[in-house]
Design a protein around this motif. Structure first.
Motif, PDB file in Angstrom:
ATOM      1  N   TYR A 121     -19.303 -24.156  -4.233  1.00 15.47           N
ATOM      2  CA  TYR A 121     -19.634 -23.426  -5.455  1.00 15.47           C
ATOM      3  C   TYR A 121     -18.364 -22.796  -6.038  1.00 15.47           C
ATOM      4  N   TYR A 122     -18.495 -22.265  -7.252  1.00  8.40           N
ATOM      5  CA  TYR A 122     -17.466 -21.407  -7.841  1.00  8.40           C
ATOM      6  C   TYR A 122     -17.946 -19.967  -7.756  1.00  8.40           C
ATOM      7  N   VAL A 123     -17.020 -19.044  -7.587  1.00  2.00           N
ATOM      8  CA  VAL A 123     -17.363 -17.632  -7.548  1.00  2.00           C
ATOM      9  C   VAL A 123     -16.232 -16.818  -8.152  1.00  2.00           C
ATOM     10  N   VAL A 124     -16.594 -15.827  -8.951  1.00  2.00           N
ATOM     11  CA  VAL A 124     -15.621 -14.823  -9.383  1.00  2.00           C
ATOM     12  C   VAL A 124     -16.128 -13.497  -8.849  1.00  2.00           C
ATOM     13  N   ARG A 125     -15.202 -12.739  -8.238  1.00  2.00           N
ATOM     14  CA  ARG A 125     -15.630 -11.504  -7.627  1.00  2.00           C
ATOM     15  C   ARG A 125     -14.687 -10.359  -7.985  1.00  2.00           C
ATOM     16  N   ALA A 126     -15.272  -9.152  -8.028  1.00  2.00           N
ATOM     17  CA  ALA A 126     -14.508  -7.914  -8.192  1.00  2.00           C
ATOM     18  C   ALA A 126     -14.485  -7.211  -6.843  1.00  2.00           C
ATOM     19  N   ASN A 127     -13.336  -6.626  -6.496  1.00  2.00           N
ATOM     20  CA  ASN A 127     -13.160  -6.005  -5.186  1.00  2.00           C
ATOM     21  C   ASN A 127     -12.731  -4.560  -5.349  1.00  2.00           C
ATOM     22  N   ALA A 128     -13.540  -3.638  -4.814  1.00  2.00           N
ATOM     23  CA  ALA A 128     -13.262  -2.213  -4.976  1.00  2.00           C
ATOM     24  C   ALA A 128     -12.217  -1.700  -3.997  1.00  2.00           C
ATOM     25  N   LEU A 129     -11.873  -2.481  -2.974  1.00  2.00           N
ATOM     26  CA  LEU A 129     -10.790  -2.086  -2.076  1.00  2.00           C
ATOM     27  C   LEU A 129      -9.447  -2.591  -2.573  1.00  2.00           C
ATOM     28  N   GLU A 130      -9.448  -3.798  -3.136  1.00  2.00           N
ATOM     29  CA  GLU A 130      -8.202  -4.389  -3.632  1.00  2.00           C
ATOM     30  C   GLU A 130      -7.933  -4.051  -5.095  1.00  2.00           C
ATOM     31  N   ASP A 131      -8.955  -3.593  -5.812  1.00  2.00           N
ATOM     32  CA  ASP A 131      -8.837  -3.340  -7.250  1.00  2.00           C
ATOM     33  C   ASP A 131      -8.334  -4.581  -7.984  1.00  2.00           C
ATOM     34  N   ASN A 132      -9.117  -5.658  -7.896  1.00  2.00           N
ATOM     35  CA  ASN A 132      -8.779  -6.868  -8.631  1.00  2.00           C
ATOM     36  C   ASN A 132     -10.015  -7.720  -8.857  1.00  2.00           C
ATOM     37  N   LYS A 140      -5.169  -7.662 -11.508  1.00  2.00           N
ATOM     38  CA  LYS A 140      -5.349  -6.297 -11.034  1.00  2.00           C
ATOM     39  C   LYS A 140      -6.120  -5.483 -12.069  1.00  2.00           C
ATOM     40  N   VAL A 141      -7.146  -4.792 -11.608  1.00  2.00           N
ATOM     41  CA  VAL A 141      -7.938  -3.943 -12.489  1.00  2.00           C
ATOM     42  C   VAL A 141      -8.694  -2.949 -11.613  1.00  2.00           C
ATOM     43  N   SER A 142      -8.908  -1.755 -12.125  1.00  2.00           N
ATOM     44  CA  SER A 142      -9.602  -0.732 -11.357  1.00  2.00           C
ATOM     45  C   SER A 142     -11.077  -1.090 -11.187  1.00  2.00           C
ATOM     46  N   VAL A 143     -11.560  -1.037  -9.939  1.00  2.00           N
ATOM     47  CA  VAL A 143     -12.965  -1.279  -9.631  1.00  2.00           C
ATOM     48  C   VAL A 143     -13.467  -0.093  -8.801  1.00  2.00           C
ATOM     49  N   PRO A 144     -13.742   1.038  -9.418  1.00  2.00           N
ATOM     50  CA  PRO A 144     -14.163   2.219  -8.665  1.00  2.00           C
ATOM     51  C   PRO A 144     -15.484   1.989  -7.929  1.00  2.00           C
ATOM     52  N   PRO A 145     -15.540   2.295  -6.629  1.00  2.00           N
ATOM     53  CA  PRO A 145     -16.808   2.171  -5.905  1.00  2.00           C
ATOM     54  C   PRO A 145     -17.773   3.264  -6.334  1.00  2.00           C
ATOM     55  N   GLU A 184     -14.097  -3.381   5.669  1.00  2.00           N
ATOM     56  CA  GLU A 184     -13.312  -4.609   5.569  1.00  2.00           C
ATOM     57  C   GLU A 184     -13.237  -5.097   4.135  1.00  2.00           C
ATOM     58  N   ASP A 185     -14.337  -4.942   3.405  1.00  2.00           N
ATOM     59  CA  ASP A 185     -14.381  -5.382   2.010  1.00  2.00           C
ATOM     60  C   ASP A 185     -15.447  -4.607   1.254  1.00  2.00           C
ATOM     61  N   ARG A 186     -15.272  -4.504  -0.064  1.00  2.00           N
ATOM     62  CA  ARG A 186     -16.283  -3.944  -0.966  1.00  2.00           C
ATOM     63  C   ARG A 186     -16.313  -4.837  -2.195  1.00  2.00           C
TER      64      ARG A 186
END
Length: 214
Positions: A115-126, A152-157, A99-101
């Motif tokens: 809270y504030y959160v910034v996250r990188a997602n390896a399924l969405e690549d963003n 958008k940015v590559s987030v390789p798992p 569902e998510d990475r």
């Protein structure tokens, strides 16, 4: 400087901008159990599972903090932190999740629902920055751009990456793998720092560094 000091799980250091920083690498923590000094919780429902584990690829060996449970948003808050202006940075590896990475860092947290959160997602690549207020999450507009959804940015798992946010006043600056991503503006208030994942993400974290600007 002693070898024992260099291998400590928590140690202070000076960084740019006259900030005193602390780094947590989990290397002195007992494996297979939750780390001490943290509130391990979630936003929403589910059963998050935060444990210290041995990881052969860890940037600072031997241990990492692993989230392998399932919840709306698993959250780990660092006890005793209250930072108004400063930074938080972590190294992470997204291992699995259908569902998510996702891997995220939290700052100015009041509790598990605000809270504030910034996250990188390896399924969405963003990379996306959100505010969560009373459990409701919403993305924030990037400075100089209305609308859209992060960058958008590559987030390789299966690979180690770094994620950092510097926050001073109303301005938040996001950096991913050493590259400036974007800036966001929001309200100024002190709060805790922490770590975050989403849904069924299996993610490991290492070398969490944070500090307040003097």
């Amino acid at each position: 400087m002693s070898v024992a000091f260099l291998g400590a799980a928590l140690f202070p250091l000076l960084v740019e901008g006259n900030a005193m920083a602390e780094t947590v690498n989990f290397d002195n923590a007992a494996t297979g159990a939750a780390p001490e000094g943290w509130t391990l919780t979630m936003t929403g429902r589910g059963q998050p599972k935060w444990t210290v584990e041995v990881e052969s690829t860890a940037p600072s060996k031997p241990n990492v903090l692993k989230q392998s449970g399932q919840a709306t948003f698993p959250v780990a808050l660092r006890n005793g932190t209250s930072i108004l202006d400063g930074f938080v940075e972590v190294k992470f590896k997204a291992i699995a999740g259908s569902e998510d990475r996702a891997a995220g860092i939290v700052w100015r947290a009041k509790d598990a629902d605000s809270y504030y959160v910034v996250r990188a997602n390896a399924l969405e690549d963003n990379v996306v920055l959100y505010k969560t207020i009373k459990g409701v999450r919403s993305a924030l507009n990037i400075v100089g751009r209305k609308g859209g959804y992060g960058v958008k940015v590559s987030v390789p798992p299966g690979q180690w990456h770094s994620l950092r946010c510097e926050f001073a006043g109303k301005l938040f600056k996001v950096t991913y793998d050493g590259r400036p991503m974007f800036e966001v503006e929001s309200i100024r208030d002190a709060g805790m720092i922490g770590l975050w994942t989403k849904a069924d993400s299996v993610t490991v974290f290492d070398d969490l560094t944070y500090g307040a600007l003097n």
